[in-house]
Design an enzyme around this catalytic site. Sequence first.
Site, PDB file in Angstrom:
ATOM      1  N   LYS A  75       0.398  -0.772   0.135  1.00 41.02           N
ATOM      2  CA  LYS A  75       0.093   0.155  -0.169  1.00 41.02           C
ATOM      3  C   LYS A  75       1.093   0.808  -0.564  1.00 41.02           C
ATOM      4  O   LYS A  75       1.963   1.122  -0.220  1.00 41.02           O
ATOM      5  CB  LYS A  75      -1.349  -0.094   1.688  1.00 41.02           C
ATOM      6  CG  LYS A  75      -2.025  -0.327   0.792  1.00 41.02           C
ATOM      7  CD  LYS A  75      -2.873  -0.840  -0.113  1.00 41.02           C
ATOM      8  CE  LYS A  75      -3.606   0.568  -0.159  1.00 41.02           C
ATOM      9  NZ  LYS A  75      -4.237   0.490  -1.918  1.00 41.02           N
ATOM     10  N   GLU A 118       0.428   0.522 -10.200  1.00 38.21           N
ATOM     11  CA  GLU A 118      -0.785   0.999 -11.261  1.00 38.21           C
ATOM     12  C   GLU A 118      -1.136   1.464 -12.163  1.00 38.21           C
ATOM     13  O   GLU A 118      -1.680   1.444 -12.702  1.00 38.21           O
ATOM     14  CB  GLU A 118      -2.275   1.849 -10.027  1.00 38.21           C
ATOM     15  CG  GLU A 118      -1.371   2.732  -9.872  1.00 38.21           C
ATOM     16  CD  GLU A 118      -0.359   3.239  -8.440  1.00 38.21           C
ATOM     17  OE1 GLU A 118      -0.567   4.447  -8.028  1.00 38.21           O
ATOM     18  OE2 GLU A 118      -0.169   2.189  -8.017  1.00 38.21           O
TER      19      GLU A 118
END
Length: 372
Positions: A75, A118
């Site tokens: 994260k 991402e």
Amino acid sequence: MLIGVPKEIKVHEYRVGLTPSSVRELVTHGHQVIVETAAGVGIGADDADYVRAGAHIVGQASDVFARAEMVVKVKEPQAVERAMLREGQLLFTYLHLAPDPEQTRELIASGAVCVAYETVTSPTGGLPLLAPMSEVAGRMSVQAGAHCLERARGGMGVLLGGVAGVPPAKIVILGAGVVGTNAAQMAVGTGAQVVVIDNSVDALRRIDAVFNGRVMTVFSNADNVEREVLSADLVISGVLIPGAAAPKLVTRAMIGRMKAGSVIVDVAIDQGGSTDTARPTTHADPTYVVDDVVHYMVANMPGAVPRTSTYALNNATLPFALQLADRGWRKALADNPHLKAGLNVALGKVTYKAVAKALILDYTPAEAVLPM
């Protein structure tokens, strides 16, 4: 290269940046790996597993950030972690910067080199490091939605598949990408009525072919989205613009007209969410209600199934981590344009155009920071 793996500290985040198997591969390539103690507990990997793989265990996150040349996480770094980043240090993790100006500002100030999972691309135009977690989140979205539809959770008290003599629930899925396809796969299995909406006719044709007519496909425009959302029992959003804020497809006015007790699961929440009423939640407190509509907006859904998620993620990230470690970040990015697409912030500059546009910041092409 000295690679560091801190324990994840986001609320109810149990994944870890590297599995013991990935550590072994990096060590085999001649690199050193340090792992914060208990970093792998959430996936069933203890310190001894990492030691056997060739890692060294350190006592706290500050040891990892102080020593590592490359920090590998899952994260986005939390505020306390961002404060420990240093100039020129390489960070390889999910970032989702477009809806997060505070994180972006602090990463710029750190001078670190931040490669975001991402936005790394593939030769076919896909997002290979986002895809595994999109698969997990897409599948989880249906079970999360089913749970929220239970009356005790604030929902209307509907079983997705219905029973003999009682019609099934209607699930509307926004987006026919990886999230939407995996959500549809799970949704069809429940026996629910399933609708997938997308603005790509080719994507809709693929859904139609894969599910052999079991899923109704609808072209995305304002009229169609409104009609389907207002008639839905469960809405799942998986819309994505790589690196940019998610488009707002479900308006505030639409929320007020949805069925009482219906549910929205917004998998796009990492990129700001695709509903006007979206705000991130956690696994500890996953839902809130607006106009009698239950909102499930957990920003790290795959963290609830950390074993599956971590191993799936490492299958995708390890080849890129090896490139960064073997060649150094400048040469690795120069050699691989798909990895270069992951560079979001470097040496005090925003190097991803969609992030700069979303946050109204100056943009510097990645090529400008690559020369030695």
